[in-house]
Design an enzyme around this catalytic site. Structure first.
Site, mmCIF file in Angstrom:
data_model
loop_
_atom_site.group_PDB
_atom_site.id
_atom_site.type_symbol
_atom_site.label_atom_id
_atom_site.label_comp_id
_atom_site.label_asym_id
_atom_site.label_seq_id
_atom_site.Cartn_x
_atom_site.Cartn_y
_atom_site.Cartn_z
ATOM 1 N N TYR A 198 -1.097 -2.135 -11.865
ATOM 2 C CA TYR A 198 -2.547 -1.717 -12.432
ATOM 3 C C TYR A 198 -2.670 -1.117 -13.969
ATOM 4 O O TYR A 198 -3.538 -0.555 -14.391
ATOM 5 C CB TYR A 198 -2.855 -1.251 -11.190
ATOM 6 C CG TYR A 198 -2.842 -2.006 -9.357
ATOM 7 C CD1 TYR A 198 -2.989 -2.659 -9.331
ATOM 8 C CD2 TYR A 198 -1.794 -1.117 -8.662
ATOM 9 C CE1 TYR A 198 -2.819 -3.857 -8.404
ATOM 10 C CE2 TYR A 198 -1.801 -1.759 -7.754
ATOM 11 C CZ TYR A 198 -1.984 -2.911 -7.563
ATOM 12 O OH TYR A 198 -1.774 -3.784 -6.113
ATOM 13 N N ARG B 170 -7.473 2.752 -14.703
ATOM 14 C CA ARG B 170 -7.435 3.802 -13.595
ATOM 15 C C ARG B 170 -8.292 5.272 -13.936
ATOM 16 O O ARG B 170 -8.788 6.004 -12.558
ATOM 17 C CB ARG B 170 -5.571 4.096 -12.696
ATOM 18 C CG ARG B 170 -5.659 2.107 -12.909
ATOM 19 C CD ARG B 170 -4.049 2.628 -12.612
ATOM 20 N NE ARG B 170 -4.426 2.166 -10.972
ATOM 21 C CZ ARG B 170 -4.466 3.698 -10.065
ATOM 22 N NH1 ARG B 170 -3.167 4.762 -11.149
ATOM 23 N NH2 ARG B 170 -4.372 4.417 -9.294
ATOM 24 N N PRO C 119 5.077 -4.804 -0.942
ATOM 25 C CA PRO C 119 4.245 -3.801 -1.949
ATOM 26 C C PRO C 119 4.000 -4.666 -3.259
ATOM 27 O O PRO C 119 5.143 -5.233 -3.770
ATOM 28 C CB PRO C 119 5.922 -3.086 -2.637
ATOM 29 C CG PRO C 119 6.853 -4.308 -1.258
ATOM 30 C CD PRO C 119 6.316 -4.608 -0.559
ATOM 31 N N GLY C 120 3.236 -3.703 -3.923
ATOM 32 C CA GLY C 120 2.804 -4.071 -5.335
ATOM 33 C C GLY C 120 3.359 -2.757 -6.474
ATOM 34 O O GLY C 120 4.303 -2.566 -6.923
ATOM 35 N N ARG C 121 2.475 -1.263 -5.679
ATOM 36 C CA ARG C 121 2.758 -0.656 -6.445
ATOM 37 C C ARG C 121 4.208 0.002 -6.734
ATOM 38 O O ARG C 121 4.624 0.221 -8.093
ATOM 39 C CB ARG C 121 1.669 0.381 -6.085
ATOM 40 C CG ARG C 121 1.201 1.824 -7.395
ATOM 41 C CD ARG C 121 0.850 2.771 -6.603
ATOM 42 N NE ARG C 121 -0.639 2.445 -5.963
ATOM 43 C CZ ARG C 121 -1.762 2.008 -6.523
ATOM 44 N NH1 ARG C 121 -1.763 2.754 -7.984
ATOM 45 N NH2 ARG C 121 -2.368 1.902 -6.143
ATOM 46 N N TYR D 255 -11.219 5.373 -10.964
ATOM 47 C CA TYR D 255 -10.223 6.047 -9.737
ATOM 48 C C TYR D 255 -10.393 7.682 -10.273
ATOM 49 O O TYR D 255 -9.715 7.601 -8.932
ATOM 50 C CB TYR D 255 -9.781 5.623 -8.997
ATOM 51 C CG TYR D 255 -9.367 3.947 -9.672
ATOM 52 C CD1 TYR D 255 -10.005 2.638 -8.730
ATOM 53 C CD2 TYR D 255 -8.386 2.826 -10.073
ATOM 54 C CE1 TYR D 255 -9.926 1.408 -8.484
ATOM 55 C CE2 TYR D 255 -7.976 1.627 -9.673
ATOM 56 C CZ TYR D 255 -8.596 1.309 -9.443
ATOM 57 O OH TYR D 255 -8.740 -0.224 -9.229
ATOM 58 N N GLY E 195 0.162 -1.419 0.094
ATOM 59 C CA GLY E 195 0.056 -0.377 0.002
ATOM 60 C C GLY E 195 0.779 0.974 -0.221
ATOM 61 O O GLY E 195 0.421 2.675 0.180
ATOM 62 N N CYS F 83 -14.943 3.194 -27.164
ATOM 63 C CA CYS F 83 -16.233 3.989 -27.764
ATOM 64 C C CYS F 83 -17.103 4.183 -26.210
ATOM 65 O O CYS F 83 -18.178 2.985 -25.594
ATOM 66 C CB CYS F 83 -17.284 3.086 -28.441
ATOM 67 S SG CYS F 83 -19.043 3.363 -29.794
ATOM 68 N N GLU F 84 -17.027 5.218 -25.206
ATOM 69 C CA GLU F 84 -17.590 5.014 -23.976
ATOM 70 C C GLU F 84 -16.705 6.672 -23.824
ATOM 71 O O GLU F 84 -15.627 6.985 -23.902
ATOM 72 C CB GLU F 84 -16.416 3.945 -23.365
ATOM 73 C CG GLU F 84 -16.820 4.583 -22.173
ATOM 74 C CD GLU F 84 -17.662 3.400 -21.267
ATOM 75 O OE1 GLU F 84 -18.009 2.126 -22.439
ATOM 76 O OE2 GLU F 84 -18.798 3.380 -20.132
HETATM 77 N N1 LLP Z 1 -1.420 -7.267 -0.463
HETATM 78 C C1 LLP Z 1 -2.720 -7.403 -0.362
HETATM 79 C C2 LLP Z 1 -3.656 -8.044 0.369
HETATM 80 C C3 LLP Z 1 -3.430 -6.611 -1.368
HETATM 81 O O1 LLP Z 1 -4.551 -6.335 -1.343
HETATM 82 C C4 LLP Z 1 -2.546 -5.052 -1.693
HETATM 83 C C5 LLP Z 1 -3.408 -4.575 -3.289
HETATM 84 C C6 LLP Z 1 -1.226 -5.278 -1.990
HETATM 85 C C7 LLP Z 1 -0.905 -5.903 -0.965
HETATM 86 C C8 LLP Z 1 -0.424 -4.575 -2.598
HETATM 87 O O2 LLP Z 1 -0.952 -3.233 -2.853
HETATM 88 P P1 LLP Z 1 0.466 -2.257 -3.410
HETATM 89 O O3 LLP Z 1 1.652 -1.622 -2.530
HETATM 90 O O4 LLP Z 1 0.385 -2.515 -4.737
HETATM 91 O O5 LLP Z 1 -0.900 -0.891 -3.194
HETATM 92 N N2 LLP Z 1 -6.579 -1.710 -8.729
HETATM 93 C C9 LLP Z 1 -5.918 -0.595 -7.684
HETATM 94 C C10 LLP Z 1 -5.427 -1.092 -6.384
HETATM 95 C C11 LLP Z 1 -5.835 -1.890 -5.782
HETATM 96 C C12 LLP Z 1 -4.752 -2.329 -4.759
HETATM 97 C C13 LLP Z 1 -5.294 -4.055 -3.985
HETATM 98 N N3 LLP Z 1 -4.625 -4.405 -3.280
HETATM 99 C C14 LLP Z 1 -5.253 0.188 -8.700
HETATM 100 O O6 LLP Z 1 -5.031 0.761 -9.494
HETATM 101 O O7 LLP Z 1 -5.178 1.533 -7.447
#
Ligand code: LLP
Length: 437
Positions: A391, A331, A292-294, A335, A249, A362-363
């Protein structure tokens, strides 16, 4: 100057990423095109890993949340950088398996894992199921029993912290489809119940308090709430929890107004809280997992488009349309997420014109950036939308039967394709024309 350190202006006066000229990339691979800077991805992985080593004696594991960007190549990079992987579906797990990712570093999340997914995880000996609910717990236990295995699990807990508001709040988060709540005793009861089952072993607890968060405080509070829970489980049930997973997050810079914290500060501050509370409550230090993902991939990515129509509706709005849109980046549509963009063929041109960058779907809601100040733009310019590494590809679609763009990985002036451009043949691949139709 740019929101991402991956970018600079080269001697041709063009935008450059990973040592590659973006105008040349667009020429060679076509547009739309996802471009990912391998060096920055690896650097981000190392920042997290080093923080875990430095601030918590390496007594933890950083997972890459593959939902942010899942391909076989990124699994390989995460593996090489010593990270684990968070998967949330059979498809993500399959990608990891095919990439040869070590299964003893894979965590399986999700609020409604199917029987197939549970079977797949158990058969592949993944490290952990992060159990979301009672039905899933029973299913995992039953399937493990049939296979004569004991499966290591942790629980997704709702710690009651909502970090999405600017001044984050600690209540109310019980209304979420994910996990079991602390505040009504549900979390306590499920751990107690799990301890009575023969084919699961409770190893850890997990929470994830949101995404694109810029503050340390909610993470520190989450760590505190979770340690209190671990302490309660020990004191009241005699159950010792070995692992604390604090999710992901961590916020990134999409636009200049965003001011993210250095990524290693999260692990630093959470480690402090965990150490001091564990000492105080006389419980052993848990193994810490972060996901971490993002923040690992977002800033490393850009998307290149070719500009087509420029429609100036006097006194209303100027629309600049590109050859992609919500199909490669949903996105804004989902959002209203903000992005920055530059013209790759003259990135330092003066910004003097307010425009809305629109996609080709088309939106009406198919916009990429609303009301951004850009230089004068014309048909044929190459537009780079920045910080699209997370994402975007992973949430892309074939709406309007638009093929997905390819993904290329750039490093030291060389580019490698890691996902091919979809073709029209790919688009109809699963269609069946019944013979009697
Ligand atoms: N762990 C869990 C259990 C999660 O649900 C998520 C993200 C992460 C880790 C990774 O979070 P990050 O570090 O990437 O913030 N599609 C949305 C984001 C959805 C995130 C869902 N869960 C967007 O495009 O902003």
């Amino acid at each position: 100057m740019f929101v991402s350190e991956a970018l600079k202006i080269n001697s041709q006066g063009h935008l450059e990423i990973g040592g590659c000229d973006c105008v040349e990339l667009a020429k060679e691979y076509g547009t739309p095109l996802y471009v990912m800077d391998e060096g920055l991805i690896r650097k981000n992985c190392r920042t997290y890993k080093n923080a875990m080593d430095n601030y918590y004696n390496g007594n933890g594991l950083v997972l890459f949340a593959s939902k942010a960007f899942c391909t076989m190549a990124i699994c390989r990079i995460a593996q090489q950088e010593g990270l684990g992987l968070d998967v949330v579906s059979g498809g993500e797990l399959y990608t990891a398996i095919k990439a040869g990712f070590p299964m003893d570093r894979v965590y399986f999340h999700g609020n409604n894992k199917t029987l197939d997914e549970i079977n797949m995880g158990i058969d592949n000996n993944i490290r952990r199921f992060v159990v979301d609910n009672r039905e899933e717990l029973d299913r995992i236990n039953d399937i493990a029993a049939q296979k004569g295995k004991v499966v290591n699990i942790s629980f997704r807990i709702k710690p009651g912290i909502d970090a999405h508001t600017h001044d984050f709040i600690q209540t109310g988060q019980i209304d979420s489809k994910f996990g079991v709540a602390l505040e009504n005793g549900e979390a306590f009861e499920i751990v107690k119940y799990a301890a009575s089952l023969k084919n699961v072993k409770v190893i850890g607890v997990h929470c994830h308090i949101g995404s694109q968060i810029f503050d340390l405080a909610p993470f520190e509070l989450a760590a505190k709430v979770m340690i209190e829970f671990i302490s309660k489980l020990k004191n009241e049930l005699g159950i010792e929890i070995d692992e604390l997973n604090l999710g992901g997050g961590f916020g990134i810079k999409y636009i200049n107004e965003h001011d993210p914290i250095e990524y290693d500060h999260y692990i630093e501050s959470v480690s402090k809280v965990v150490k001091s509370l564990c000492e105080d409550r006389k419980i052993k230090l848990p193994f810490i997992v972060m996901e971490p993902g993002r923040s690992i991939v977002a800033s490393a990515g850009i998307t290149l488009y070719t500009i087509g129509a420029v429609k100036d509706i006097k006194n209303v709005r100027k629309y600049v349309s590109v050859d992609g849109g919500m199909t490669d980046n949903p996105r804004y549509a989902l959002y209203q997420s903000p992005y920055d963009a530059v013209i790759a063929n003259r990135p330092d041109a003066v910004r003097c014109d307010t425009v809305t960058i629109a996609g080709k779907c088309c939106e009406s809601g198919d916009l990429l950036i609303k009301d951004i100040t850009m230089p004068e733009m014309k048909s044929g310019d190459i537009l780079a939308v920045l910080a699209t590494g997370a994402y975007n590809y992973s949430m892309s679609s074939n709406y309007n039967r638009i093929p997905r763009p390819p993904v290329i990985l750039v490093k030291d002036g060389t580019a490698r394709v890691i996902v091919k451009r979809e073709t029209y043949e790919d688009i109809i691949r699963n269609d069946i024309m019944p013979e009697d139709l």
